[in-house]
Design an enzyme around this catalytic site. Structure first.
Site, short mmCIF file in Angstrom:
data_model
loop_
_atom_site.label_atom_id
_atom_site.label_comp_id
_atom_site.label_asym_id
_atom_site.label_seq_id
_atom_site.Cartn_x
_atom_site.Cartn_y
_atom_site.Cartn_z
NE ARG A 154 -2.71 -1.66 3.21
CZ ARG A 154 -2.88 -2.92 3.59
NH1 ARG A 154 -3.53 -3.77 2.80
NH2 ARG A 154 -2.40 -3.35 4.74
CD GLU A 176 -0.92 -10.78 17.56
OE1 GLU A 176 -1.60 -10.86 18.58
OE2 GLU A 176 -1.41 -10.67 16.40
#
Lengths: 188, 183
Positions: free
Chosen positions: A72, A109
């Site tokens: 993006r 994570e």
């Protein structure tokens, strides 16, 4: 630092930008309210506001390099680079860039990921801007800063369309200022 | 531009010289066309965009669809300049909302291209952008996605064409505009 804290308070463009971002709950997993910028891209006026605000900020800062994080960051970085006469450097997932690359690991994570940059991208002492659509943990941006600094560039600032509220004020990433247009949009 | 034998715009040679060919990437035998070196030259990058914008600005294009990921480098600047919306066509599971997909063939197996439902509407006039056309498989999938929702694909635009792979024939009759050929 958010745009409203730095001269753009009351600028109606910020509300237009915020309104154009769609919230998708529980993507990619439960609990995450995903900030979908594709709806912003469907609104040429709102998309142009984003680019204009960044260009106004950076055009007199002598930036010679805009680095954008895949994928993006590839959407927002090039229009800014083109408008300010800077080169654009894509920072990519492993194995995508040909030729000699340097790579930087960063934490997710669960587990790690890697970002790569072409070794030919940077001339030493270039002034660089890093751009991505959103900053959450800052892990990807920190890895980006590392890559550019290792190649000899000076990172002037990191810029994102959306940022978590914790990035208000004098918040820095690896000592570099961060400039964010809007906080995350809420579900209606 | 395109395949015509008209006099070539002088900017094209500047762009061509900036493309780096990397042998044996991503695997042996492939001469990879690296456009990242074009992006390192602000004039060459601007010329690339300008050439496409000049071609499309008066064609009433309402949507520019860019193919992940290198189509994202060229599509948005074109879209912004001509006032069109930009729609990313992505690999599976990247787009967060409801999507439709189109499968296409790879050398071994298949892949998918996805588009958000509602991004493109019936009657939209679309331009499809990617950095390069090889076999035309990905572009063909993009055309199908756009036509399924009722858009009219006006043209496909690529910086580079590999003409020997005949991708141009696989575009469902849609015209191709390219800047640089690599033989």
């Amino acid at each position: 630092m958010f745009a409203v804290e730095n001269g753009l308070q009351g600028d109606p463009r910020l509300q237009t930008i915020s309104d154009a971002i769609r919230v998708i709950p529980h993507f990619p997993k439960t609990g995450i309210m995903f900030q979908d910028i594709t709806t912003l891209l469907l609104d040429p006026v709102a998309f142009k506001h984003v680019v204009d605000i960044f260009v106004d900020r950076y055009k007199h800062m002598n930036i010679s390099l805009v680095a954008g994080v895949e994928a993006r960051g590839f959407i927002f970085g090039p229009p800014i680079a083109l408008a300010i006469g800077a080169k654009f450097v894509p920072l990519r997932k492993p194995g995508k860039l040909p030729g000699r690359v340097i790579s930087e690991e960063y934490e997710l994570e669960y587990g790690n990921d890697r970002l790569e940059m072409s070794m030919e991208a940077v001339k030493t002492h270039e002034r660089a801007l890093v751009i991505d659509d959103l900053v959450a943990t800052g892990g990807t941006l920190s890895a980006s800063i590392n890559l550019l600094e290792r190649a000899g560039a000076e990172v002037v600032e990191c810029a994102c369309v959306v940022g978590l509220p914790k990035f208000k004020g004098e918040c820095r990433l690896k000592g570099k200022p961060l400039y964010v247009l809007v906080e995350p949009s809420q579900l209606d | 531009m395109s395949g015509n034998k008209e006099e070539e715009d002088p900017r094209i040679n500047g762009i061509k010289t900036r493309i780096r060919v990397v042998p044996d990437f991503p695997k042996k035998g492939i001469m990879f066309q690296d456009i990242t070196t074009v992006l390192l030259d602000p004039k060459a990058f601007k010329d690339t965009i300008d050439l496409f914008v000049e071609r499309y600005r008066n064609k009433n294009i309402s949507v520019v669809a860019g193919i992940e990921a290198r189509g994202f480098l060229f599509g948005p600047p074109i879209a912004l300049a001509i006032g069109a919306k930009f729609v990313p066509l992505r690999k599976p599971k990247k787009l967060p909302g409801e999507t439709i997909f189109e499968e296409y063939e790879l050398e071994y197996g298949n892949d998918r291209l996805e588009m958000h439902v509602g991004a493109v509407e019936a009657g939209d006039r679309a331009l499809v952008v990617d950095d390069l056309i090889a076999t035309g498989g990905t572009l063909c999938a993009a055309i199908k996605l756009l036509e399924r929702v009722g858009a009219e694909v006006v043209e496909c635009a690529c910086v580079i064409e590999l003409p020997e792979l005949q991708g141009r024939q696989r575009l469902k009759g849609k015209p191709l505009c390219m800047l640089v050929e690599y033989r």
